[in-house]
Write a protein that holds these residues in place. Structure first.
Motif: not given
Length: 433
Positions: A119-142
């Motif tokens: 018997t084989i047991l394990g864990q398969k790790v895969t990345p998310l297909d697509r991610a979204g990044l919110y970045v503040p604009g205006g005065k609060a720019a980081y």
């Protein structure tokens, strides 16, 4: 000034109540904001690009007529990078390299093992297909936040990273765009607010839907993230910035005062606390605060933060300081002591731990390497910094041999029949020898 900063002593009979009052933080539930965000999300779901265009023109005072105008091209990102002054280019490159090196250490790989019966047991790790990044604009720019959010996603192997950033009056922050280019952002859109979160969560004709949304924002962004959670994953809902410093009284008090300022300058609700077993040192830091505050560009914000939520706390010992720290579970914890490694053994709850007199929290904000997206408001009791693992999924692997199915099937049958789930039991029993 220092008369208005809270002074506490752990030997006071009501210390725990005073500490609880000091730490109390609950962002006011604005039902009007909640309803407005619900309406925005519903409109974006139904009307896609047109809703996003309308909100962008309304809130950011732009004059967009076509969805294509919302996209910031790779050529624009590259131009921002190419036109950066040399000192900023070097600083971003150094920071990015350090964040990437640290992130690579966090990356989890798939694994499995084989039992005696095959018997084989394990864990398969895969990345998310697509991610979204919110970045503040205006005065609060980081731009630092762009690196901290985007690089772990790319190290994880996320196929496509979508950035959204508001551009009030159509003005872009070139440093943010340059950081996005350096970090490998795949597509970028000049949109912000709840409408940007809704677009990332549900997709429009132009903006692709993502699996997870990360990045800081105002109350509308935070509320939108709460409301779309479940449709997509989110990183966290961050509260005001926090710093807790434990000092043995032997660090330059000016250094400690400035470290407190470094978080207090974020906003009036930020929290800066110093714990020490040396009463004279607390007095010295108070004097440093008075002397240095007038020099600060954000003096009024710092003053409001320190008087409203800051504190200088006398404790009986460094061990007691660690206990108090674990109760607070701070976002940033500085151990400005002679033997930080020893004291660190007593620390259980903290977003990031800065060890030694020379390790200013500000280094972690920009370029040390570990992520600066950290749990706040006591959530370090059960939460962790943003990392590569936030952009990876784990799937369990189970591969039964005939012998393994026979062994496990008998156990499963007994348990299933004990739960009156006959189909479960018979499914396992079919495979028994």
């Amino acid at each position: 000034m220092t008369k208005s900063i809270t002074r506490l002593n752990s030997t006071d009979s009501n210390f725990q109540a005073q500490l609880k009052h000091l730490l109390a933080w609950e962002e006011s539930a604005d039902h009007d904001v909640h309803q407005r965000v619900l309406d925005i999300i519903d409109n974006v779901r139904k009307n896609g690009n047109q809703a996003v265009i309308d909100y962008t023109n309304q809130f950011d005072h732009c004059s967009v007529t076509d969805a294509a105008q919302l996209e910031i091209s790779q050529a624009q990102l590259k131009a921002a990078w190419d036109n950066l002054p040399a000192d900023k280019t070097e600083a971003l490159e150094i920071a990015a390299a350090r964040v990437r090196a640290y992130a690579k250490k966090q990356k989890t790989e798939s694994w499995q093992y084989t039992e005696a019966d095959g018997t084989i047991l394990g864990q398969k790790v895969t990345p998310l297909d697509r991610a979204g990044l919110y970045v503040p604009g205006g005065k609060a720019a980081y731009p630092s936040s762009v690196l901290m959010n985007a690089i772990p996603a790319k190290v994880a192997g996320v196929r496509e990273l979508i950035m959204v950033v508001p551009t009030p009056q159509g003005v872009t922050n070139e440093l943010v765009l340059a950081a996005a280019y350096l970090a490998g952002v795949d597509r970028a859109f000049a949109i912000g607010g709840a409408q940007a979160v809704a677009a990332l969560a549900y997709g429009t004709e132009t903006i692709p839907a993502v699996e997870k949304i990360v990045g800081p924002g105002n109350i509308y962004v935070a509320t939108a993230k709460k409301l779309v959670f479940g449709q997509v994953g989110i990183d966290m809902i961050a509260g005001p910035s926090e710093i807790l410093i434990i000092c043995d009284g032997k660090t330059n008090p000016d250094w400690i005062a400035m470290d407190l300022f470094s978080q207090a300058e974020h906003d009036e609700d930020a929290q800066a606390i110093l714990l020490s077993d040396d009463a004279d040192f607390l007095d010295a830091v108070a004097q440093s605060i008075d002397r240095l505050l007038p020099e600060m560009e954000r003096a009024e914000i710092i003053k409001a933060s320190l008087s409203g939520r800051g504190a200088l706390i006398k404790v009986a010992s460094l061990e007691e300081a660690a206990q108090v720290s674990n109760t607070i579970a701070p976002e940033h914890l500085e151990l400005s002591v002679e033997n930080p490694t020893t004291l660190c053994e007593h620390i259980n709850n903290a977003g990031a731990i800065f060890m030694g007199r020379y390790t200013a929290e500000a280094l972690g904000d920009y370029c040390a390497g570990p992520n600066h997206v950290l749990p706040t408001s006591g959530t370090a009791r059960f939460s962790s910094p943003l990392g590569v693992y936030d952009f990876q999924k784990r799937s369990s692997l189970i591969f039964c041999s005939a012998e393994g199915a026979n062994t496990l099937g008998k156990t499963a049958s007994v348990l299933a029949r004990g739960e009156s789930l006959t189909a479960h039991a018979r499914s396992a029993e079919y495979r028994l020898k």
